[in-house]
Design an enzyme around this catalytic site. Structure first.
Site, PDB file in Angstrom:
ATOM      1  N   HIS A   1       9.098 -16.620  -9.660  1.00 20.22           N
ATOM      2  CA  HIS A   1       8.444 -16.392 -10.958  1.00 20.22           C
ATOM      3  C   HIS A   1       7.787 -17.666 -11.484  1.00 20.22           C
ATOM      4  O   HIS A   1       6.685 -17.663 -11.995  1.00 20.22           O
ATOM      5  CB  HIS A   1       9.479 -15.990 -12.022  1.00 20.22           C
ATOM      6  CG  HIS A   1       9.912 -14.565 -11.932  1.00 20.22           C
ATOM      7  ND1 HIS A   1       9.037 -13.545 -11.689  1.00 20.22           N
ATOM      8  CD2 HIS A   1      11.117 -13.990 -12.105  1.00 20.22           C
ATOM      9  CE1 HIS A   1       9.696 -12.407 -11.685  1.00 20.22           C
ATOM     10  NE2 HIS A   1      10.961 -12.652 -11.938  1.00 20.22           N
TER      11      HIS A   1
ATOM     12  N   GLU B   1     -10.021  -1.779   8.224  1.00 26.20           N
ATOM     13  CA  GLU B   1      -9.038  -2.794   8.629  1.00 26.20           C
ATOM     14  C   GLU B   1      -8.435  -2.503  10.000  1.00 26.20           C
ATOM     15  O   GLU B   1      -7.443  -3.109  10.374  1.00 26.20           O
ATOM     16  CB  GLU B   1      -7.967  -3.014   7.554  1.00 26.20           C
ATOM     17  CG  GLU B   1      -7.375  -1.792   6.941  1.00 26.20           C
ATOM     18  CD  GLU B   1      -6.485  -2.088   5.723  1.00 26.20           C
ATOM     19  OE1 GLU B   1      -6.144  -3.245   5.475  1.00 26.20           O
ATOM     20  OE2 GLU B   1      -6.128  -1.115   5.041  1.00 26.20           O
TER      21      GLU B   1
ATOM     22  N   ASP C   1      -5.619  -7.400   8.000  1.00 24.14           N
ATOM     23  CA  ASP C   1      -5.169  -6.452   9.022  1.00 24.14           C
ATOM     24  C   ASP C   1      -6.147  -6.369  10.187  1.00 24.14           C
ATOM     25  O   ASP C   1      -5.725  -6.284  11.334  1.00 24.14           O
ATOM     26  CB  ASP C   1      -4.969  -5.065   8.403  1.00 24.14           C
ATOM     27  CG  ASP C   1      -3.604  -4.958   7.750  1.00 24.14           C
ATOM     28  OD1 ASP C   1      -2.623  -5.362   8.390  1.00 24.14           O
ATOM     29  OD2 ASP C   1      -3.520  -4.492   6.596  1.00 24.14           O
TER      30      ASP C   1
ATOM     31  N   CYS D   1     -12.209  -7.927   1.310  1.00 23.02           N
ATOM     32  CA  CYS D   1     -11.142  -8.312   0.389  1.00 23.02           C
ATOM     33  C   CYS D   1      -9.955  -8.966   1.092  1.00 23.02           C
ATOM     34  O   CYS D   1      -8.916  -9.183   0.491  1.00 23.02           O
ATOM     35  CB  CYS D   1     -10.683  -7.116  -0.433  1.00 23.02           C
ATOM     36  SG  CYS D   1     -10.066  -5.766   0.573  1.00 23.02           S
TER      37      CYS D   1
END
Ligand code: PEP
Ligand code: MG
Length: 579
Positions: free
Chosen positions: A200, A442, A466, A513
């Site tokens: 975090h 992908e 991928d 992306c």
């Protein structure tokens, strides 16, 4: 700045979790607080008073956390502030608070020790669970436990920052979210012995733009409060005993970088065009609402990939239509007329979901993942589609299906979408009139048959993370084959080129992306291969926009034609660098 003690400079390697350079005087936030907790048996006549003392500490801790929550919400963001809701829920949990009281009563243990024991037990139990979300809660309980003990020992929960230099580097064994909630302005960097990129506080450090190196291990004890250190959040290094001139140089570099970043961010607020007037959209990848502020601040022209699986991974139940609708609506509202490409659930592969009861598979990356899973679990899929369609009324939604490699999959997914649209229209919901529906390219199969898929997809987005692993048969997460896993391999570049040509022939937009899209070293090549949109982590947007503005599309296209003929990633890189 701290004295140089004449020892030779030494560099230690950790994990760079937040980029940037910083130099300053180290200050320990806390040194093994656990070691000083008193442990004693109390008299039976003291038990009631001890329980009362504990209850008062719970009330005070609650008050402090509420205060911290409010300041984080104001200074960092609403999503970051939510971490503290989890903290508050522990204070209301009988399995935690009740167990501490029981220990005081039945074992006649003082409150501090009882609190530490129960916190440690709960923490170990949570950390051992096979679920990242619950593991992260192990850090939360530690934070709460520490604060409770501090209250019991009469602490205020505030760090004593008097005497901190104007350039302070915060050093800690491990940082808790509340440690960063009220950070003095003079803190310029963070160093910890433990922790990872996904902690975090690492995410908070990136949001705050604070360079940070985590995971330094025992080397952290080489750091002395008497002497300045230099940290490099890109390389993940910490230099102890640095030369005075190196400290000065690092401080100047940090100031320059801050100024460059400010200018690049400012320039990135405008769309980027090549020198020959071709607009290239530079979008942000987001994993949830917590990433919206950074996307907007860095000048994202839209969202090119909203990885919705995090919404599922963060929960211990299937997110309901209503819960999802709220999240998608907020993302769409934040971007208004700018497109937000939301990808439907991409689960399976390396992303396990405990409550989904995924089959155990020999090759999960070749198994029931992404659209394959959704087409089998129709209820899960349709809940998400309904939430998306309802949210479409609030912005510019594009829907994207992951891992599509056949027309049948695309048709089946579209059919569910159309049926959900009909249902919602009958129920009286407002929806956008036109929602582009695209696919991620992908797999090599999708790239090679892109001309066929382009006839029924409204847009393509190439997922090189991928695509690279499937093309080169090299697992994206396996360090032993990391040398083979290169998106700049000509095999991958040719598939990208082919996909772009198919999209252009069909007249549909094509973007990228995967992580490759955010590497400025390859921006010119990617524009040349035919990409019209590049989507990436927000922090890369300003430099990629800068590269786009320096690119001539026609020359880049000629470059791409040459590069795809090269024989290896090394040759590709050398060729690009030589230009
Ligand atoms: C990709 O595969 O390139 C991609 C963007 O998807 P993810 O990294 O979420 O698999
Ligand atoms: Mg992918």
């Amino acid at each position: 700045m701290g004295q140089h003690n004449n020892a030779a400079p030494e560099t230690f390697q950790g994990i760079g979790v937040s980029p940037g350079i910083a130099a300053g005087v180290p200050k320990w936030l806390r040194k093994e607080a656990a070691a000083v907790i008193e442990r004693r048996e109390i008299d039976s006549s003291e038990v009631a008073a001890e329980v009362n003392r504990f209850q008062a500490a719970v009330a005070e801790t609650k008050r402090q956390i509420e205060q911290v929550r409010a300041s984080v919400e104001r200074d960092i963001g609403e999503e970051e502030a939510k971490v503290f809701d989890a903290h508050l829920s522990f204070l209301a949990d009988p399995a935690y608070v009740g167990e501490i009281e029981r220990k005081i009563q039945s074992e006649r243990l003082n409150a501090e020790a009882a609190c530490q024991d129960v916190t440690d037990q709960t923490r170990e139990m949570l950390a051992s669970l096979p679920n990242e979300y619950l593991q992260a809660r192990a850090d939360d309980i530690r934070d709460v436990g520490q604060r409770l003990v501090q209250c019991l020992m009469g602490g205020t929960g505030q760090t004593d920052v008097s005497g901190w230099d104007t350039h302070t580097i915060l050093v800690a064994d491990e940082l808790m979210p509340s440690d960063l909630s009220a950070l003095p302005k003079n803190v310029v960097g963070l160093i910890t012995a433990k922790g990872s990129k996904t902690a975090h506080t690492a995410i908070m450090a990136r949001t705050l733009g604070l360079p940070a190196v985590y995971g330094l291990g025992d080397a952290i004890h080489e750091i002395s409060e008497d002497e300045a250190v230099i940290l490099n959040g890109d390389a993940g290094t910490v230099v102890v005993h640095p030369m005075e001139e190196d400290v000065q140089a690092a401080m100047e570099a940090a100031a320059r970088r801050g100024e460059e970043l400010r200018r690049a961010r400012e320039a990135a607020q405008q769309p980027a065009e090549t020198t020959d007037g071709v607009r290239i959209d530079v979008f942000a990848n987001i994993g949830g609402l917590q990433d919206l502020d950074a996307a907007l601040a860095n000048g994202a022209d839209g969202v090119g990939l909203f990885r919705t699986e995090f919404l599922y991974l963060e929960n211990d139940h299937w997110p309901t239509e209503e819960e999802q609708y709220e999240v998608y609506r907020k993302a769409l509202e934040a971007f208004g007329t700018r497109p937000v490409v939301i990808r439907t659930l991409d689960i399976g592969g390396d992303k396990a979901l405990p409550y989904a009861a995924l089959p155990s598979e020999e090759n999960p990356f070749l198994g029931l993942r992404a659209i394959r899973y959704c087409l089998q679990q129709v209820d899960v899929f349709r809940t998400q589609l309904r939430a998306l369609l309802r949210a479409s009324a609030h912005g510019t939604l594009w829907i994207m299906f992951p891992m599509v490699e056949t027309l049948d999959e695309l048709r089946a997914a579209r059919k569910h979408l159309e049926e959900c649209r009909q249902q919602l229209a009958n129920e009286g919901y407002a929806m956008a009139e036109h929602i582009p529906v695209g696919i991620m390219v992908e797999t090599p199969a999708a790239a090679v048959t892109a001309d066929i898929l382009a006839k029924e997809a409204d847009f393509f987005s190439i997922g090189t993370n991928d695509l690279t692993q499937y093309t080169l048969a090299a697992d994206r997460g396996n360090a032993d084959v990391a040398n083979l896993y290169q998106p700049s391999h000509p095999a991958v570049l040719r598939l990208i080129h082919q996909t772009c040509k198919a999209a252009q022939a069909a007249g549909i937009p094509v973007g990228m992306c995967g992580e490759f899209a955010g590497d400025p070293e390859f921006t010119e090549l990617l524009v040349g291969l035919g990409l019209q949109e590049l989507s990436m982590s927000a922090s890369f947007i300003p430099s990629v926009k800068g590269k786009v503005k320096a690119t001539e599309r026609a020359a880049a296209a000629r470059l791409a034609d040459e590069v795809v003929k090269l024989s290896s990633p090394e040759e590709v890189r050398a060729y690009l660098q030589q230009r």
